[in-house]
Design a protein around this motif. Structure first.
Motif, PDB file in Angstrom:
ATOM      1  N   GLY A 102      -3.942 -25.422  47.908  1.00  0.00           N
ATOM      2  CA  GLY A 102      -2.854 -25.110  47.003  1.00  0.00           C
ATOM      3  C   GLY A 102      -3.234 -25.200  45.540  1.00  0.00           C
ATOM      4  N   PHE A 103      -2.261 -24.967  44.670  1.00  0.00           N
ATOM      5  CA  PHE A 103      -2.525 -24.960  43.236  1.00  0.00           C
ATOM      6  C   PHE A 103      -2.981 -26.334  42.731  1.00  0.00           C
ATOM      7  CE2 PHE A 103      -1.743 -20.799  41.811  1.00  0.00           C
ATOM      8  CZ  PHE A 103      -0.698 -20.261  42.535  1.00  0.00           C
ATOM      9  N   HIS A 104      -2.620 -27.393  43.428  1.00  0.00           N
ATOM     10  CA  HIS A 104      -3.074 -28.726  43.008  1.00  0.00           C
ATOM     11  C   HIS A 104      -4.594 -28.794  42.942  1.00  0.00           C
ATOM     12  CE1 HIS A 104       0.931 -30.411  43.264  1.00  0.00           C
ATOM     13  NE2 HIS A 104       1.056 -29.901  44.477  1.00  0.00           N
ATOM     14  N   TYR A 105      -5.257 -28.022  43.800  1.00  0.00           N
ATOM     15  CA  TYR A 105      -6.706 -28.036  43.865  1.00  0.00           C
ATOM     16  C   TYR A 105      -7.335 -26.878  43.092  1.00  0.00           C
ATOM     17  CZ  TYR A 105      -6.973 -32.010  46.994  1.00  0.00           C
ATOM     18  OH  TYR A 105      -6.918 -33.273  47.524  1.00  0.00           O
ATOM     19  N   GLY A 106      -6.495 -26.100  42.403  1.00  0.00           N
ATOM     20  CA  GLY A 106      -6.984 -25.157  41.425  1.00  0.00           C
ATOM     21  C   GLY A 106      -7.497 -23.828  41.936  1.00  0.00           C
ATOM     22  N   LEU A 107      -8.013 -23.038  41.006  1.00  0.00           N
ATOM     23  CA  LEU A 107      -8.607 -21.731  41.261  1.00  0.00           C
ATOM     24  C   LEU A 107     -10.103 -21.938  41.330  1.00  0.00           C
ATOM     25  CD1 LEU A 107      -6.455 -19.881  38.584  1.00  0.00           C
ATOM     26  CD2 LEU A 107      -5.918 -20.234  41.014  1.00  0.00           C
ATOM     27  N   ASP A 108     -10.640 -21.965  42.554  1.00  0.00           N
ATOM     28  CA  ASP A 108     -11.997 -22.475  42.724  1.00  0.00           C
ATOM     29  C   ASP A 108     -13.103 -21.424  42.676  1.00  0.00           C
ATOM     30  OD1 ASP A 108     -11.846 -23.131  46.362  1.00  0.00           O
ATOM     31  OD2 ASP A 108     -11.463 -21.328  45.169  1.00  0.00           O
ATOM     32  N   VAL A 109     -12.752 -20.159  42.756  1.00  0.00           N
ATOM     33  CA  VAL A 109     -13.750 -19.094  42.642  1.00  0.00           C
ATOM     34  C   VAL A 109     -13.186 -18.024  41.712  1.00  0.00           C
ATOM     35  CG1 VAL A 109     -15.177 -17.389  43.838  1.00  0.00           C
ATOM     36  CG2 VAL A 109     -14.572 -19.535  44.991  1.00  0.00           C
TER      37      VAL A 109
ATOM     38  N   VAL B  34      -2.869 -31.639  37.729  1.00  0.00           N
ATOM     39  CA  VAL B  34      -3.390 -30.819  36.624  1.00  0.00           C
ATOM     40  C   VAL B  34      -4.821 -30.397  36.929  1.00  0.00           C
ATOM     41  CG1 VAL B  34      -3.926 -30.781  34.154  1.00  0.00           C
ATOM     42  CG2 VAL B  34      -1.900 -32.004  34.987  1.00  0.00           C
ATOM     43  N   ASN B  35      -5.142 -29.172  36.572  1.00  0.00           N
ATOM     44  CA  ASN B  35      -6.497 -28.658  36.677  1.00  0.00           C
ATOM     45  C   ASN B  35      -7.024 -28.349  35.277  1.00  0.00           C
ATOM     46  OD1 ASN B  35      -6.148 -28.451  39.592  1.00  0.00           O
ATOM     47  ND2 ASN B  35      -4.911 -26.639  39.172  1.00  0.00           N
ATOM     48  N   TRP B  36      -8.330 -28.391  35.153  1.00  0.00           N
ATOM     49  CA  TRP B  36      -8.986 -28.039  33.888  1.00  0.00           C
ATOM     50  C   TRP B  36     -10.067 -26.993  34.156  1.00  0.00           C
ATOM     51  CZ3 TRP B  36      -7.573 -29.869  29.089  1.00  0.00           C
ATOM     52  CH2 TRP B  36      -6.692 -30.961  29.057  1.00  0.00           C
ATOM     53  N   TYR B  37     -10.169 -26.046  33.237  1.00  0.00           N
ATOM     54  CA  TYR B  37     -11.160 -24.984  33.342  1.00  0.00           C
ATOM     55  C   TYR B  37     -12.007 -24.954  32.081  1.00  0.00           C
ATOM     56  CZ  TYR B  37      -8.129 -23.553  37.118  1.00  0.00           C
ATOM     57  OH  TYR B  37      -7.378 -23.554  38.273  1.00  0.00           O
ATOM     58  N   GLU B  54     -10.286 -35.036  39.939  1.00  0.00           N
ATOM     59  CA  GLU B  54     -11.425 -34.819  40.826  1.00  0.00           C
ATOM     60  C   GLU B  54     -12.336 -33.711  40.286  1.00  0.00           C
ATOM     61  OE1 GLU B  54      -8.643 -35.271  44.675  1.00  0.00           O
ATOM     62  OE2 GLU B  54     -10.795 -35.365  45.068  1.00  0.00           O
ATOM     63  N   ARG B  55     -13.628 -33.874  40.535  1.00  0.00           N
ATOM     64  CA  ARG B  55     -14.619 -32.904  40.057  1.00  0.00           C
ATOM     65  C   ARG B  55     -15.196 -32.101  41.215  1.00  0.00           C
ATOM     66  NH1 ARG B  55     -15.945 -37.492  37.616  1.00  0.00           N
ATOM     67  NH2 ARG B  55     -17.558 -37.887  39.198  1.00  0.00           N
ATOM     68  N   PRO B  56     -15.261 -30.773  41.064  1.00  0.00           N
ATOM     69  CA  PRO B  56     -15.953 -29.961  42.086  1.00  0.00           C
ATOM     70  C   PRO B  56     -17.428 -30.342  42.118  1.00  0.00           C
ATOM     71  CG  PRO B  56     -14.618 -28.578  40.641  1.00  0.00           C
ATOM     72  CD  PRO B  56     -14.678 -29.948  40.020  1.00  0.00           C
ATOM     73  N   SER B  57     -18.049 -30.062  43.225  1.00  0.00           N
ATOM     74  CA  SER B  57     -19.475 -30.293  43.365  1.00  0.00           C
ATOM     75  C   SER B  57     -20.234 -29.591  42.242  1.00  0.00           C
ATOM     76  CB  SER B  57     -19.937 -29.760  44.726  1.00  0.00           C
ATOM     77  OG  SER B  57     -21.333 -29.809  44.839  1.00  0.00           O
ATOM     78  N   GLY B  58     -21.148 -30.320  41.602  1.00  0.00           N
ATOM     79  CA  GLY B  58     -21.964 -29.740  40.545  1.00  0.00           C
ATOM     80  C   GLY B  58     -21.465 -30.020  39.142  1.00  0.00           C
TER      81      GLY B  58
END
Lengths: 120, 110
Positions: A102-109, B34-37, B54-58
């Motif tokens: 979901g959006f909580h985990y963001g736009l990952d690609v 919240v997400n950060w880009y 939380e941080r994505p891998s890398g």
């Protein structure tokens, strides 16, 4: 895992346009694909999203009625289209994959972006 | 105009710690993660922080996220030249029924 977008477009006001975003390296049908606009020198704007599995789509209020978001799961491709472009549609358009949590985990690609230029 | 407000710019010298704020409301940050880009010059944005902290891998552990009430923050410790970029916060807004991005903060490494 990647999203590869179609190439840059140069159009005139009133033209129609459909840009594409092809997913690979994952199960395309099972992840929501969204579109984000970035106007020249400006920030990111959320446009809307589509679920390729059943083609359900949802739009940001700002873009409802202005664009159409769709997907063809058989070829792993999502689309963003306009029926009548305006100069104010000029910008870079990114397709994005929403995390399956979901959006909580963001736009990952993110795709590499498609530049659309609209001018008479 | 975005419903999430960030300072337009911040700067620091290599090795310093900088923080970026993101101010929202009860309908967005107050009730969602919240997400950060990070958007490096002339490139597509990249997910930097998800689920608030939380941080994505890398992603280096120099980047950290937090939230309190209707505001969130991104901290960059041990600032490096390659951190020079635009940074966006983002979250779901239940009133707008849309995902919303912040106004962006440009980080300059002096």
């Amino acid at each position: 895992v990647q999203l590869v977008q179609s190439g840059a477009e140069v159009k005139k006001p009133g033209d129609s346009l459909k840009i594409s975003c092809k997913g690979s390296g994952y199960s395309f049908s099972n992840y929501w694909i969204g579109w984000v606009r970035q106007m020249p020198g400006k920030g990111l704007e959320w446009m809307g999203i589509v679920y390729p599995g059943d083609s359900e789509n949802r739009y940001s209020p700002s873009f409802q009625g202005q664009v159409t978001i769709s997907a063809d799961k058989s070829i792993g491709t999502a689309y963003l289209q306009w029926s009548s472009l305006k100069a104010s549609d000029t910008g870079i358009y990114y397709c994005v994959r929403r995390s399956d949590y979901g959006f909580h985990y963001g736009l990952d690609v993110w795709g590499q972006g498609t530049t659309v230029s609209v001018s008479s | 105009q975005s419903v999430l407000t960030q300072p337009p710019s911040t700067s620091g010298t290599p090795g310093q710690r900088v923080t970026i704020s993101c101010s929202g409301s009860s309908s967005n940050i107050g009730s969602n993660s919240v997400n950060w880009y990070q958007q490096l010059p002339r490139t597509a944005p990249k997910l930097l922080i998800y689920n608030t902290h939380e941080r994505p891998s890398g992603v280096p552990d120099r980047f950290s996220g937090s939230k309190s009430g209707t505001s969130a923050s991104l901290a960059i410790s041990g600032l490096q030249s390659e951190d020079e970029a635009d940074y966006y916060c983002a979250t779901w807004d239940g009133s707008l029924n849309a995902y919303v991005f912040g106004t962006a903060t440009k980080v300059t490494v002096l």
